[in-house]
Design a protein around this motif. Structure first.
Motif, PDB file in Angstrom:
ATOM      1  N   ARG A 101      44.722  35.371  39.494  1.00 39.98           N
ATOM      2  CA  ARG A 101      43.890  36.558  39.482  1.00 39.98           C
ATOM      3  C   ARG A 101      44.758  37.793  39.689  1.00 39.98           C
ATOM      4  O   ARG A 101      45.726  37.751  40.446  1.00 39.98           O
ATOM      5  CB  ARG A 101      42.818  36.505  40.586  1.00 39.98           C
ATOM      6  CG  ARG A 101      41.627  35.622  40.229  1.00 39.98           C
ATOM      7  CD  ARG A 101      40.823  36.266  39.096  1.00 39.98           C
ATOM      8  NE  ARG A 101      39.741  35.411  38.618  1.00 39.98           N
ATOM      9  CZ  ARG A 101      39.851  34.584  37.594  1.00 39.98           C
ATOM     10  NH1 ARG A 101      40.995  34.475  36.955  1.00 39.98           N
ATOM     11  NH2 ARG A 101      38.813  33.862  37.199  1.00 39.98           N
ATOM     12  N   LYS A 102      44.383  38.879  39.004  1.00 38.10           N
ATOM     13  CA  LYS A 102      45.127  40.129  39.130  1.00 38.10           C
ATOM     14  C   LYS A 102      44.799  40.770  40.469  1.00 38.10           C
ATOM     15  O   LYS A 102      43.648  40.866  40.862  1.00 38.10           O
ATOM     16  CB  LYS A 102      44.747  41.075  37.994  1.00 38.10           C
ATOM     17  CG  LYS A 102      45.529  42.384  38.006  1.00 38.10           C
ATOM     18  CD  LYS A 102      45.107  43.269  36.840  1.00 38.10           C
ATOM     19  CE  LYS A 102      45.873  44.583  36.866  1.00 38.10           C
ATOM     20  NZ  LYS A 102      45.472  45.463  35.754  1.00 38.10           N
ATOM     21  N   PHE A 103      45.834  41.228  41.164  1.00 37.57           N
ATOM     22  CA  PHE A 103      45.640  41.836  42.489  1.00 37.57           C
ATOM     23  C   PHE A 103      45.669  43.352  42.360  1.00 37.57           C
ATOM     24  O   PHE A 103      46.637  43.911  41.857  1.00 37.57           O
ATOM     25  CB  PHE A 103      46.736  41.360  43.451  1.00 37.57           C
ATOM     26  CG  PHE A 103      46.513  41.798  44.864  1.00 37.57           C
ATOM     27  CD1 PHE A 103      45.519  41.219  45.638  1.00 37.57           C
ATOM     28  CD2 PHE A 103      47.271  42.811  45.408  1.00 37.57           C
ATOM     29  CE1 PHE A 103      45.304  41.622  46.942  1.00 37.57           C
ATOM     30  CE2 PHE A 103      47.070  43.236  46.715  1.00 37.57           C
ATOM     31  CZ  PHE A 103      46.079  42.633  47.482  1.00 37.57           C
ATOM     32  N   VAL A 149      34.946  36.719  39.709  1.00 38.08           N
ATOM     33  CA  VAL A 149      35.490  37.451  40.848  1.00 38.08           C
ATOM     34  C   VAL A 149      35.834  36.465  41.951  1.00 38.08           C
ATOM     35  O   VAL A 149      35.020  35.616  42.328  1.00 38.08           O
ATOM     36  CB  VAL A 149      34.477  38.492  41.379  1.00 38.08           C
ATOM     37  CG1 VAL A 149      35.041  39.199  42.604  1.00 38.08           C
ATOM     38  CG2 VAL A 149      34.134  39.506  40.292  1.00 38.08           C
ATOM     39  N   ARG A 194      47.980  38.865  48.215  1.00 38.62           N
ATOM     40  CA  ARG A 194      48.530  38.960  46.869  1.00 38.62           C
ATOM     41  C   ARG A 194      49.011  37.590  46.386  1.00 38.62           C
ATOM     42  O   ARG A 194      48.789  37.210  45.227  1.00 38.62           O
ATOM     43  CB  ARG A 194      49.675  39.974  46.840  1.00 38.62           C
ATOM     44  CG  ARG A 194      50.279  40.156  45.449  1.00 38.62           C
ATOM     45  CD  ARG A 194      51.455  41.095  45.445  1.00 38.62           C
ATOM     46  NE  ARG A 194      51.027  42.474  45.621  1.00 38.62           N
ATOM     47  CZ  ARG A 194      51.188  43.168  46.722  1.00 38.62           C
ATOM     48  NH1 ARG A 194      51.764  42.602  47.786  1.00 38.62           N
ATOM     49  NH2 ARG A 194      50.769  44.411  46.806  1.00 38.62           N
ATOM     50  N   SER A 215      41.383  42.062  45.956  1.00 40.21           N
ATOM     51  CA  SER A 215      41.873  43.152  45.112  1.00 40.21           C
ATOM     52  C   SER A 215      42.796  44.029  45.923  1.00 40.21           C
ATOM     53  O   SER A 215      42.889  43.905  47.149  1.00 40.21           O
ATOM     54  CB  SER A 215      40.710  43.975  44.550  1.00 40.21           C
ATOM     55  OG  SER A 215      40.119  44.743  45.561  1.00 40.21           O
ATOM     56  N   ALA A 234      46.048  35.553  45.385  1.00 38.56           N
ATOM     57  CA  ALA A 234      45.560  35.949  44.058  1.00 38.56           C
ATOM     58  C   ALA A 234      46.423  35.341  42.961  1.00 38.56           C
ATOM     59  O   ALA A 234      45.902  34.866  41.939  1.00 38.56           O
ATOM     60  CB  ALA A 234      45.548  37.474  43.945  1.00 38.56           C
ATOM     61  N   LYS A 286      42.380  47.035  46.604  1.00 38.64           N
ATOM     62  CA  LYS A 286      41.649  48.045  47.369  1.00 38.64           C
ATOM     63  C   LYS A 286      41.313  47.588  48.776  1.00 38.64           C
ATOM     64  O   LYS A 286      40.776  48.357  49.559  1.00 38.64           O
ATOM     65  CB  LYS A 286      40.350  48.410  46.645  1.00 38.64           C
ATOM     66  CG  LYS A 286      40.538  48.938  45.233  1.00 38.64           C
ATOM     67  CD  LYS A 286      39.195  49.246  44.595  1.00 38.64           C
ATOM     68  CE  LYS A 286      39.365  49.708  43.152  1.00 38.64           C
ATOM     69  NZ  LYS A 286      38.067  49.982  42.508  1.00 38.64           N
ATOM     70  N   THR A 287      41.594  46.331  49.093  1.00 40.33           N
ATOM     71  CA  THR A 287      41.200  45.782  50.384  1.00 40.33           C
ATOM     72  C   THR A 287      41.993  46.430  51.509  1.00 40.33           C
ATOM     73  O   THR A 287      43.206  46.609  51.410  1.00 40.33           O
ATOM     74  CB  THR A 287      41.437  44.258  50.404  1.00 40.33           C
ATOM     75  OG1 THR A 287      40.838  43.679  49.249  1.00 40.33           O
ATOM     76  CG2 THR A 287      40.830  43.652  51.655  1.00 40.33           C
ATOM     77  N   GLU A 321      36.071  41.160  47.902  1.00 37.67           N
ATOM     78  CA  GLU A 321      36.772  40.842  46.661  1.00 37.67           C
ATOM     79  C   GLU A 321      38.283  40.865  46.889  1.00 37.67           C
ATOM     80  O   GLU A 321      38.804  41.731  47.588  1.00 37.67           O
ATOM     81  CB  GLU A 321      36.398  41.841  45.570  1.00 37.67           C
ATOM     82  CG  GLU A 321      37.067  41.584  44.234  1.00 37.67           C
ATOM     83  CD  GLU A 321      36.709  42.622  43.190  1.00 37.67           C
ATOM     84  OE1 GLU A 321      37.298  42.577  42.092  1.00 37.67           O
ATOM     85  OE2 GLU A 321      35.841  43.467  43.481  1.00 37.67           O
TER      86      GLU A 321
END
Length: 1430
Positions: free
Chosen positions: A1428-1430, A1301, A1420, A1406, A1423, A1408-1409, A1404
């Motif tokens: 890493r997947k956003f 993560v 983004r 993501s 990431a 959802k932030t 994290e």
């Protein structure tokens, strides 16, 4: 709510109605008037100054309408009239109820309020004083204030949709309240609903917020003490420039600013009220979503455009009805096209098209402003919904309104999951399961069972069965949801019902008993209370099911709380222990909760979730019938009875499926003890619930027949059984067939209780073996069938002995036969005592005694025994010897009547006995009616014929006996002079053997009027002999016809009692039964051996049986559903629905064809215009030699496929933290290269660093915003002209060593509940913002400054900031510094995070932030930088 409050609410809810009488209407009006005068004001002018007309003030009111102090002398030379200084607030004088004249006499409530009235006061007025339930949705309808035309189809859809959404969601509708324009259409919709609905509870709330100064005939509403009601006349023709109130609205808030004739006064207060309501929590909860607001627009002008724009800026979704006219059609026309194509010229065209002649009065600057607003409106597409009649996507207006609200809650990607929960909560509050199915439970939403628990609780408490079913389909696990605390809370939230009142009484009694146990006075502490626990529920359910059951909630899982209001006596008695998980049955718990409140829909859903479904259905039937019998409400009792019959039918259907599939398993289901329903059986529940239809089923009767025959085969002829009873050796020859069961294969003590009948378990046929010789003999004589036949023989022998003694051998000294008779009777008495006290099933003595007395045959047994004992006592005395014999003779008749009981087992004679019982009841009531005529005629006849006869026996003979015999043809002779014989009577009544002679005249003939007595006899015979006797025959015939159809069912039900009696009866008949009684006495009383107890099936077999039953239940439900689908009523409804759908589509296609053609022509015309412009530009470019490169932005502007657009936030109308309004800059006028001759932006610079305007303004032309025009000049709120540099720092780390993560450091804004990247303004991008020094500390700040060179520049450039101006703008650099977990700087950061009181947090990386859109884009990119997947 505290537990004490819960109990106080419950325990005394039933008594409040009787203890507190409702307040009188006069007192309620006085209280309301006092509240109004204290909280609500009006506004009035207290300074009269002549206006345009001589008798009119500048406030608009006549001179005579002013108070005396407002009239100044003519030579007064003081200050000029000012609205803010010369209008004051005084207590309002217009409030109460309004009654509209005309057909229907519609009434409403109204109040005149000041423009400065607090919205909270208005909300209290609506909810507390006017008793409106808080809304689940607020619909603000706006648009044209003048009358406009709506097409019939659109009008019908609007009326139907608006009322449907208001009715299903419990919404408030707010309009302008007058009888014009859109308000009139809303009123007509409310009227149509009122005419089509008779339900008062479903009244639509339509609130009109109108200006007091424009209301016609408002003087009828004025009364300082309130009007109850005020009679208002709607004078449409004479209203002039004023407006009448709409008589279809239910409530009116009349906003007063002290002026007359000025429209729009109410707009500001209406907006404040709507905002106030939108901030209230849905359902008056402390937490959760707020009341949603939606704006519905029809027609409208420029004012409506401003309303839409401001509403959307505040986050309110708007629904535009295409085809309603003017501004609504303008917005609907451009809603589906890109913003870049919404040009000023296009708006000119649309305004001209939809506004007509009104367009000529619009100035060009206003068109530019409206273009900008329309562009902003369609840019907020998540808040804009256009309802088009020609499209199927929305269906009806109500769906469009609700979809608009749900779409608005899905805007922020970072709040997507919270948005789903909010949408679900709204859909449940609205009770719109159709919206939830199409908009919420989609493939995009991934729900866990725990995420839906709060929604499930709301749906259950709110009685929304469709939502309960939908939630169960979408993953709610009842085992996870329905723990003990949740179940207890559900019982606390029960609606008002019979069970709640019973539960409240039990809680109150429990509280009182516990007070006594603790030695507390009941009056010492009035605030004490006890919470509802599952103990109370279990006790009440056991009472309803019957005392023979065990508690369905074991005591180990019950919780008792005793809370005292005094702190020094705060005690808690707790008996709590976690119940075993296998005892939990959430399906049963939910089903029981629904049943006790008589909720058919919820109970149906819960029953489908039950494991032991047949026991559950029969238990529900028993509980409902018990509550119906104990309740006092006839209507509620009838509903309970209907629901009980419904579940009896369910139980029959499941058992029928089981029996047709496997008879042995079906019989197991009947006789197994259910661990979920008090350790009782299905058959017991059916018998206790009086479910005759269930017991009458062939499968149940087959089981009873099997029990009746015992170990004998059911197909043995009766004559063979009788022969073997006398010659038992025949049983070893195969003459009598047995059921072959090997006892060695039977588990010890594995018996099943079947409502008082203990059976051996079923064994597979492959395991059957022949019975032994002794076992056969025991099985023969222990068979209930054989016991019955022996008892019949014994009873006939007893009656024969009794008859012989009475007629032949009744001596002064009892003979041997008579002594034998007494011994025989003693054995019968012993058997009756055994039946009364032998409680093998655990009923308890009271229940057992009640059951014993309720049996007619037991009553005859007791009566015969009592008469025999009394006769025996009389017979043993010399004085009463003969009387004793008479009593014994009468007793013989009773014993003979008791003989009828033996016929109840007969399929032919058994039903006839039931008919005889019913006819005896009819005979009793008939005799009461007949006795009226007999006594009436007899007394009249006796009084006419006989004078003062004082012999009671002859009085009764003449007044009762003779009239009764007359009915059967024994006509009296003393009423006719021709048949009079003086020798047949006694003159003075001295002869006891003769009747007294009638009154004689001097001729020694009767003196009574002969004609009268004969007429009386004829009339008496006419009514008594013809009318009443034929009536009796008709009653008997009706009873026979009525009972005949049900006698078979009733006989099958009552047959069980006989089978049960002889199953438990000792094998020996009287008088030898005394030996069995001695054995039972020694076993139970002397040796105290416990009775045989029932046991359950093994766990594995239990699970297999319940799984098979669940399969059969599903098959039954599927069959039932198939029958409903194929029923004639369902087919008719489906056909009607299909015809309606086809008709709607045909009408829609007719309208869409013409609309589609117009759209295609408009699009073609627009493309031609664009092509002409492009060609012109190409020609100009070729002529100007190289100017094309500079004009590239123009080509991009002309290209309709451009998606990125221009800055948006920098062109908002309202500049932040100021009162400055930007000059409107439409999309096409943003580039500096595009000419904009009318562009005159205001100048603004914040007062923080004020500079000399001279020279400063002259330098503005040196700084030009690279993104184009913003609508404002100067520095604005920024610190300098030109670019204002900022740096956003993205500090990242791996959460663990596995790099699973990626996290970033975020700064939390507590006021906004959002996150932001650490950053701020800088002078140079090679330095960190100074604001970070205060947040992170000097040491950490310097360490990060040192690592700044290691950072990766993620993004750099212009930022669309709301503070940007034409001459100052923000440019941001985003730096990513990735930190090692083991580094010292990471340790320092973690320490700072721990000591920052949650202002700094690791989050994290993501989607959802909760970041703003610009920083989300930067995150983004970070990431992507770290794969890493956003």
């Amino acid at each position: 709510m505290g537990e004490a409050e819960v109990v106080q609410t419950l325990a005394f809810s039933t008594s409040r109605t009787s203890k507190h009488l409702p307040l009188s209407p006069s007192f309620q009006r006085y209280s309301f008037a006092s509240w109004i005068k204290e909280n609500v004001c009006k506004r009035e002018c207290y300074f009269y100054e002549k206006g345009v007309r001589d008798d009119t003030c500048k406030c608009g009111y006549l001179k005579t309408s002013h108070v005396d102090e407002a009239i100044k002398p003519e030579d007064f030379t003081g200050e000029a009239w000012n609205r803010h200084r010369h209008i004051r607030e005084v207590p309002t004088d217009a409030f109460g109820e309004i009654s509209f004249s005309g057909l229907g006499q519609k009434t409403g409530k109204y109040a005149r309020v000041s423009t400065d009235t607090s919205p909270e006061i208005l909300y209290q007025l609506l909810t507390e004083q006017w008793k409106l339930s808080p809304p689940n949705l607020l619909i603000s309808v706006t648009g044209g204030a003048k009358n406009f035309y709506l097409k019939a189809r659109l009008k019908n859809m609007f009326h139907r949709g608006l009322i449907k959404v208001a009715q299903t969601t419990g919404a408030w509708i707010i309009t302008g309240g007058t009888n014009t324009g859109v308000m009139k259409h809303v009123g007509q919709a409310v009227r149509d609903y009122a005419l089509s609905s008779s339900s008062i509870q479903g009244q639509i709330v339509a609130i009109g917020v109108a200006t007091w100064g424009i209301i016609h005939n408002r003087e009828d509403l004025v009364n300082s003490e309130g009007c109850f009601p005020a009679h208002y006349v709607m004078d449409i023709k004479g209203q002039g420039r004023l407006s009448c109130l709409d008589n279809n609205h239910t409530h009116f808030l009349l906003v007063d600013d002290g002026t007359h004739g000025h429209y729009g006064v109410e707009i500001e207060l209406r907006s404040c009220l709507e905002k106030c309501i939108s901030e209230k929590r849905l359902g008056n909860k402390e937490r959760g979503v707020t009341i949603p607001v939606v704006c519905v627009v029809l027609d409208g002008g420029p004012g409506t455009l401003n309303t839409i724009y401001n509403a959307m800026l505040n986050g309110t979704p708007c629904v535009i009805l295409e085809g309603s006219g003017r501004i609504a059609d303008v917005i609907a026309h451009v809603a589906g096209i890109p913003v870049t194509r919404v040009t000023i010229s296009l708006i000119h065209q649309l305004m001209k098209k939809f506004f007509g002649q009104e367009y000529e009065r619009f100035p060009d600057l206003k068109i530019i402003e409206w273009t900008k607003k329309i562009q902003d409106i369609i840019r907020m597409s998540h808040l804009l919904t256009v309802f088009r009649v020609s499209e199927d996507s929305h269906g009806d207006v109500d769906v469009a309104i609700l979809q608009a609200l749900l779409k608005a809650s899905r805007t922020n990607e970072s709040l997507v999951y919270e948005g789903w929960e909010r949408q679900l909560e709204l859909a449940i509050a609205w009770n719109r399961v159709d919206i939830a199915e199409t908009e919420i439970f989609t493939e995009e939403s991934q729900w866990k069972s725990s995420d839906l628990h709060s929604a499930m609780f709301s749906a259950l408490v709110g009685n929304k069965p469709e939502f309960v079913s939908l939630l169960l389909e979408n993953g709610v696990s009842l085992r996870d949801f329905l723990d003990e605390d949740t179940l207890c809370e559900l019982y606390k939230q029960l609606p008002s019902c019979f069970f709640l009142r019973k539960l409240a009484k039990r809680v109150h009694n429990s509280l009182r008993s516990r007070r006594q146990a603790f030695g507390i006075r009941s009056r010492a502490y009035p605030g004490q209370g006890e919470s509802i626990s599952m103990a109370h529920v279990s006790e009440e359910v056991r009472h309803l099911l019957g005392s023979f059951t065990q508690s369905i909630y074991p005591s180990c899982s019950m919780t008792y709380h005793l809370h005292l209001s005094k702190s020094n006596l705060d005690s808690q008695a707790s008996l709590r222990e976690e119940s075993p998980d296998e005892l939990r049955n959430p399906g049963r718990d939910l089903f029981l909760w629904a049943i006790v409140q008589n909720n058919k829909e919820l109970a149906e859903i819960a029953w489908e979730q039950c494991r032991d479904c047949m026991s559950a259905a029969l238990a529900a039937s028993k509980i409902l019938k018990k509550m119906a019998a104990e309740g006092k409400d006839a209507d509620e009792g009838e509903e309970m009875q209907e629901l009980a019959n419904h579940y009896e039918k369910h139980a029959m259907g499941v058992f029928s499926e089981c029996n047709s599939c496997d008879e042995e398993r079906a019989q197991k289901l009947l006789v197994r003890a259910s661990p979920f329903w008090g350790k009782t059986t299905c058959l017991r529940l059916a018998l206790e619930a009086d479910d005759k239809n269930f017991v009458a089923q062939s499968g149940v009767q087959a089981l009873l027949t099997q029990i009746w025959c015992g170990e004998l085969a059911v197909d043995n002829p009766v004559w063979r059984v009788l022969v073997c009873m006398l010659f038992f050796p025949l049983i070893y020859t195969g003459f009598l067939v047995f059921r072959y069961v090997e006892p060695a294969h039977i588990l010890p003590a594995s018996f099943y209780l079947t409502a008082g009948i203990h059976l051996k378990p079923f064994v597979q046929k492959s395991e059957l073996k022949p019975l032994g010789a002794w076992t056969r003999l025991v099985c023969l004589y222990s068979s209930p069938q054989v016991k019955f036949y022996w008892n019949i023989v014994s009873y006939f022998a007893f009656l024969a002995l009794f008859a012989v003694v009475l007629m032949i051998d009744f001596q002064a000294t009892p003979s041997v036969a008579e002594i034998l008779l007494y011994i025989w009777l003693f054995t019968l008495v012993c058997e009756e005592v055994r039946q009364l006290f032998h409680d093998r099933d655990g009923f308890g003595f009271r229940k057992k005694a009640t059951m014993y007395i309720n049996d007619l045959w037991n009553i005859l047994d007791v009566l015969s025994i009592v008469l025999f004992i009394i006769g025996l006592v009389f017979r043993l005395t010399t004085e009463l010897f003969y009387a004793g014999k008479v009593l014994l003779c009468i007793d013989f008749v009773v014993f003979c009547l008791r003989l009828m009981a033996i016929f109840t087992i007969s399929r032919t004679l058994g039903p006839k006995i039931i008919i005889v019982k019913r006819m005896m009841m009819d005979m009793f009531f008939f005799m009461f009616l007949l006795s009226i005529w007999v006594v009436a005629y007899g007394v009249a006849k006796q009084g006419i014929l006989i004078h003062n006869d004082n012999r009671l026996d002859w009085i009764i003979r003449g007044a009762v006996y003779e009239p009764y015999l007359t009915i059967f043809g024994n006509f009296p002779e003393n009423i006719d002079n021709a048949a009079f014989d003086i020798d047949s009577c006694s003159m003075n009544g001295t002869d006891p053997l003769k009747p007294k002679c009638p009154v004689l005249n001097e001729n020694q003939t009767p003196a009574f009027p002969e004609w009268l007595t004969i007429i009386m006899l004829c009339v008496y015979l006419l009514f008594a002999n013809i009318l009443l006797l034929n009536l009796l025959i008709a009653i008997f015939n009706f009873t026979f016809q009525e009972v005949q159809d049900n006698t078979d069912r009733i006989w099958k039900f009552q047959r069980y009692e006989l089978i049960k009696e002889y199953h438990s009866r000792p094998a020996a008949p009287p008088p030898f039964i005394i030996l069995s009684h001695l054995y039972l006495f020694i076993r139970s009383i002397v040796l105290r051996k416990p009775a045989e107890r029932k046991n359950e099936l093994p766990q594995t077999e239990e699970e297999e049986l319940l799984s098979w039953e669940a399969l059969m239940k599903d098959r039954y439900l599927q069959t039932t559903q198939q029958e409903q689908i194929q029923s004639m009523e369902r087919r008719i409804l489906d056909t009607a629905q299909k015809v309606t759908t086809i008709n709607d589509r045909l009408e829609r296609e007719e309208e869409s064809d013409s609309a589609a053609l117009v759209k295609r022509l408009a699009r073609l015309e627009e493309q031609v215009v664009h092509s002409a412009k492009a060609l012109q530009w190409i020609m100009d470019t070729l002529k100007s030699q190289g100017l094309g490169a500079k004009e590239t932005p123009l080509s991009q502007q002309l290209n309709p496929s451009r998606d990125d657009g221009y800055h948006v936030n920098a062109r908002q109308f309202h500049y932040p933290d100021s009162k400055i309004t930007r000059f409107p800059v439409p999309e096409e006028k943003v580039p500096w290269e595009v000419g904009f001759s009318s562009y005159m932006p205001p100048y603004y610079a914040s007062e923080d660093n004020e500079e000399q305007v001279d020279g400063y303004v002259s330098t503005l032309d040196n700084y030009r915003n690279p993104a184009g025009r913003t609508g404002i000049r100067g520095r604005g709120a920024l610190s300098r002209l030109g670019p204002n540099l900022t740096v956003d720092l993205v500090l990242t780390r791996w959460r663990d060593s596995e790099r699973s993560v990626l996290e970033f450091l975020a700064l939390r804004d507590e006021s906004q509940k959002t996150l932001a990247l650490p950053g701020g303004a800088v002078d140079s991008t090679d330095r960190l913002p100074v604001t970070l020094r205060r947040i992170m500390g000097k040491t950490l700040y310097e360490k990060l400054q040192a690592k700044l060179t290691e950072g990766i520049k993620v993004n750099y450039g212009y930022v669309d900031d709301c503070r940007n101006t034409d001459n100052a703008w923000v440019e941001t650099t985003v730096l990513n510094i990735h930190l090692d977990r083991a580094s010292q700087i990471m340790t320092d950061i973690n320490h700072t995070v721990r000591t920052s009181l949650s202002s700094l947090q690791w989050q994290e990386v993501s989607g959802k932030t909760r970041l703003n859109s610009t920083q989300r884009d930067s995150l983004r990119q970070v990431a992507e930088l770290h794969n890493r997947k956003f």
